[in-house]
Design a protein around this motif. Structure first.
Motif, PDB file in Angstrom:
ATOM      1  N   ASN A  58       0.800  -1.228   0.000  1.00  0.00           N
ATOM      2  CA  ASN A  58       0.000   0.000   0.000  1.00  0.00           C
ATOM      3  C   ASN A  58       0.832   1.277   0.000  1.00  0.00           C
ATOM      4  N   LEU A  59       2.128   1.141  -0.242  1.00  0.00           N
ATOM      5  CA  LEU A  59       2.986   2.316  -0.339  1.00  0.00           C
ATOM      6  C   LEU A  59       2.823   2.985  -1.703  1.00  0.00           C
ATOM      7  N   PRO A  60       3.029   4.283  -1.818  1.00  0.00           N
ATOM      8  CA  PRO A  60       2.983   4.952  -3.128  1.00  0.00           C
ATOM      9  C   PRO A  60       4.036   4.371  -4.062  1.00  0.00           C
ATOM     10  N   MET A  61       3.702   4.280  -5.349  1.00  0.00           N
ATOM     11  CA  MET A  61       4.595   3.644  -6.309  1.00  0.00           C
ATOM     12  C   MET A  61       5.909   4.407  -6.476  1.00  0.00           C
ATOM     13  N   VAL A  62       5.868   5.712  -6.365  1.00  0.00           N
ATOM     14  CA  VAL A  62       7.100   6.509  -6.491  1.00  0.00           C
ATOM     15  C   VAL A  62       8.060   6.172  -5.349  1.00  0.00           C
ATOM     16  N   GLU A  63       7.524   6.067  -4.144  1.00  0.00           N
ATOM     17  CA  GLU A  63       8.363   5.704  -2.998  1.00  0.00           C
ATOM     18  C   GLU A  63       8.948   4.308  -3.177  1.00  0.00           C
ATOM     19  N   LEU A  64       8.134   3.382  -3.658  1.00  0.00           N
ATOM     20  CA  LEU A  64       8.599   2.012  -3.886  1.00  0.00           C
ATOM     21  C   LEU A  64       9.749   1.996  -4.892  1.00  0.00           C
ATOM     22  N   PHE A  65       9.604   2.778  -5.962  1.00  0.00           N
ATOM     23  CA  PHE A  65      10.619   2.816  -7.010  1.00  0.00           C
ATOM     24  C   PHE A  65      11.966   3.277  -6.460  1.00  0.00           C
ATOM     25  N   PHE A  66      11.976   4.385  -5.735  1.00  0.00           N
ATOM     26  CA  PHE A  66      13.253   4.924  -5.258  1.00  0.00           C
ATOM     27  C   PHE A  66      13.836   4.096  -4.110  1.00  0.00           C
ATOM     28  N   ARG A  67      12.982   3.470  -3.327  1.00  0.00           N
ATOM     29  CA  ARG A  67      13.479   2.543  -2.304  1.00  0.00           C
ATOM     30  C   ARG A  67      14.152   1.343  -2.984  1.00  0.00           C
ATOM     31  N   ALA A  68      13.611   0.940  -4.122  1.00  0.00           N
ATOM     32  CA  ALA A  68      14.171  -0.193  -4.859  1.00  0.00           C
ATOM     33  C   ALA A  68      15.503   0.163  -5.511  1.00  0.00           C
ATOM     34  N   VAL A  69      15.620   1.401  -5.995  1.00  0.00           N
ATOM     35  CA  VAL A  69      16.894   1.850  -6.577  1.00  0.00           C
ATOM     36  C   VAL A  69      17.998   1.757  -5.527  1.00  0.00           C
ATOM     37  N   LEU A  70      17.730   2.317  -4.352  1.00  0.00           N
ATOM     38  CA  LEU A  70      18.716   2.299  -3.277  1.00  0.00           C
ATOM     39  C   LEU A  70      19.003   0.877  -2.801  1.00  0.00           C
ATOM     40  N   ASN A  88      10.706  -9.501  -1.809  1.00  0.00           N
ATOM     41  CA  ASN A  88       9.277  -9.196  -1.731  1.00  0.00           C
ATOM     42  C   ASN A  88       8.449 -10.310  -2.351  1.00  0.00           C
ATOM     43  N   MET A  89       8.904 -10.782  -3.492  1.00  0.00           N
ATOM     44  CA  MET A  89       8.211 -11.859  -4.204  1.00  0.00           C
ATOM     45  C   MET A  89       8.031 -13.080  -3.300  1.00  0.00           C
ATOM     46  N   CYS A  90       9.093 -13.466  -2.618  1.00  0.00           N
ATOM     47  CA  CYS A  90       9.033 -14.624  -1.710  1.00  0.00           C
ATOM     48  C   CYS A  90       8.122 -14.349  -0.522  1.00  0.00           C
ATOM     49  N   THR A  91       8.237 -13.146   0.035  1.00  0.00           N
ATOM     50  CA  THR A  91       7.416 -12.781   1.193  1.00  0.00           C
ATOM     51  C   THR A  91       5.944 -12.724   0.822  1.00  0.00           C
ATOM     52  N   PHE A  92       5.629 -12.150  -0.333  1.00  0.00           N
ATOM     53  CA  PHE A  92       4.242 -12.058  -0.788  1.00  0.00           C
ATOM     54  C   PHE A  92       3.652 -13.442  -1.042  1.00  0.00           C
ATOM     55  N   ALA A  93       4.447 -14.310  -1.664  1.00  0.00           N
ATOM     56  CA  ALA A  93       3.964 -15.665  -1.973  1.00  0.00           C
ATOM     57  C   ALA A  93       3.594 -16.400  -0.691  1.00  0.00           C
ATOM     58  N   ILE A  94       4.422 -16.241   0.343  1.00  0.00           N
ATOM     59  CA  ILE A  94       4.139 -16.896   1.631  1.00  0.00           C
ATOM     60  C   ILE A  94       2.889 -16.292   2.257  1.00  0.00           C
ATOM     61  N   ALA A  95       2.774 -14.966   2.214  1.00  0.00           N
ATOM     62  CA  ALA A  95       1.603 -14.295   2.802  1.00  0.00           C
ATOM     63  C   ALA A  95       0.306 -14.726   2.120  1.00  0.00           C
ATOM     64  N   LEU A  96       0.357 -14.910   0.801  1.00  0.00           N
ATOM     65  CA  LEU A  96      -0.853 -15.245   0.047  1.00  0.00           C
ATOM     66  C   LEU A  96      -1.360 -16.658   0.323  1.00  0.00           C
ATOM     67  N   VAL A  97      -0.457 -17.573   0.704  1.00  0.00           N
ATOM     68  CA  VAL A  97      -0.909 -18.944   0.993  1.00  0.00           C
ATOM     69  C   VAL A  97      -1.369 -19.086   2.447  1.00  0.00           C
ATOM     70  N   LEU A 144       5.530  -4.956  -7.038  1.00  0.00           N
ATOM     71  CA  LEU A 144       6.623  -5.551  -7.803  1.00  0.00           C
ATOM     72  C   LEU A 144       6.976  -4.804  -9.092  1.00  0.00           C
ATOM     73  N   ILE A 145       6.006  -4.156  -9.725  1.00  0.00           N
ATOM     74  CA  ILE A 145       6.320  -3.438 -10.974  1.00  0.00           C
ATOM     75  C   ILE A 145       7.300  -2.286 -10.722  1.00  0.00           C
ATOM     76  N   PRO A 146       6.994  -1.346  -9.834  1.00  0.00           N
ATOM     77  CA  PRO A 146       7.967  -0.262  -9.592  1.00  0.00           C
ATOM     78  C   PRO A 146       9.239  -0.755  -8.902  1.00  0.00           C
ATOM     79  N   VAL A 147       9.118  -1.768  -8.053  1.00  0.00           N
ATOM     80  CA  VAL A 147      10.301  -2.274  -7.343  1.00  0.00           C
ATOM     81  C   VAL A 147      11.258  -2.968  -8.310  1.00  0.00           C
ATOM     82  N   THR A 148      10.716  -3.739  -9.232  1.00  0.00           N
ATOM     83  CA  THR A 148      11.563  -4.407 -10.226  1.00  0.00           C
ATOM     84  C   THR A 148      12.279  -3.381 -11.093  1.00  0.00           C
ATOM     85  N   LEU A 149      11.551  -2.358 -11.544  1.00  0.00           N
ATOM     86  CA  LEU A 149      12.163  -1.309 -12.363  1.00  0.00           C
ATOM     87  C   LEU A 149      13.235  -0.548 -11.571  1.00  0.00           C
ATOM     88  N   GLY A 150      12.943  -0.260 -10.316  1.00  0.00           N
ATOM     89  CA  GLY A 150      13.916   0.432  -9.472  1.00  0.00           C
ATOM     90  C   GLY A 150      15.163  -0.402  -9.241  1.00  0.00           C
TER      91      GLY A 150
END
Length: 273
Positions: free
Chosen positions: A150-162, A205-214, A230-236
């Motif tokens: 639920n974080l803003p996509m812009v924040e996710l992107f720059f957190r992913a870059v770092l 994140n992918m691993c954590t999300f997969a576990i949360a969803l099951v 995952l879209i902005p995080v992968t790009l970042g």
């Protein structure tokens, strides 16, 4: 200069490409293995953190961050191909004209697919164990996942870059060090920094999300939330690894790399004579 370490990066990229050319299925399997190693790190981090989370302790994140370092040790010494690291390795090899960019894009795609498969399989394995079925254990994990989705996509992107800038350094810096103890300490220190800082790593994140969803989860955790993250995080992550690591180290070392190439060509000429 970093030339010696960068030579190792180049060699590693070419070895990975060789595996891909020999067998794409084997390459995907190696990528799946890497995300399952990340999964082990996720489990031990959130399992450890849950004990402190239940007591509302300020040590919740630091303890989780320390134990998550197991993941990078498993990948570094256990093998596997991780998308985030490959953004650095393959970008650098392509800039050095050792690989074609179309090959790089294929390798990134296959690595990501393998990482997804590994994350899904590992989540299924955790579900069958029942280790996170109790709400007293999974509360910390679900609370973190809900925030990430639920974080803003812009924040996710720059957190992913770092994040990937730091994570790639966690693999790169140990190339300068001698001794497994020093290398492992450096890796775990950098991973601790990324985790405690709150940066975003697409495969973790992918691993954590997969576990949360099951698990039994609230409606705020959904597949829509997975894509939102995952879209902005992968790009970042791609910018962090490709631009700030691959391109930057190529650019700042280019004079020394050109000199090295010239020396190697002259040596080859002498041998041919």
């Amino acid at each position: 200069m970093e030339v010696a370490a960068l030579e190792k990066v180049e060699q590693l990229a070419l070895k990975k490409h060789k595996v891909f050319k020999q067998s794409r299925l084997r390459y995907i399997a190696r990528s799946a293995l890497a995300s399952m190693f990340i999964g082990f790190g996720v489990i031990v981090a959130f399992k450890t953190g849950s004990f402190f989370y239940a007591e509302h302790s300020p040590l919740t994140y630091p303890m989780a961050a320390i134990t998550f370092g197991a993941a990078i040790i498993l990948i570094s010494y256990g093998g596997g191909d991780l998308f985030t690291g490959d953004t650095f390795y393959y970008t650098y090899a392509a800039l050095r004209r050792k690989m074609q960019w179309n090959a790089v894009s294929k390798l990134w795609l296959y690595t990501y697919i393998g990482n997804v498969i590994g994350a899904a399989f590992f989540a299924f394995m955790i579900f069958t164990t029942g280790l996170f079925a109790d709400s007293s254990v999974n509360g910390f994990l679900l609370s973190v996942v809900e925030k990430k989705m639920n974080l803003p996509m812009v924040e996710l992107f720059f957190r992913a870059v770092l994040c990937n800038w730091l994570v790639c350094l966690a693999f790169f810096i140990p190339l300068f060090l001698k001794g497994d103890g020093a290398k492992m300490f450096a890796m775990m220190l950098f991973v601790f920094c990324f985790f405690i800082s709150g940066y975003e790593h697409s495969i973790a994140n992918m691993c954590t999300f997969a576990i949360a969803l099951v698990l039994h989860h609230p409606g705020t955790i959904s597949m829509g939330g997975v894509f939102h993250n995952l879209i902005p995080v992968t790009l970042g992550n791609m910018i962090g690894g490709g631009l700030l690591m691959g391109f930057m180290y190529y650019y700042v070392n280019k004079p020394y790399l050109d000199e090295l190439d010239l020396t190697n060509k002259m040596s080859e000429g002498d041998l041919n004579e």
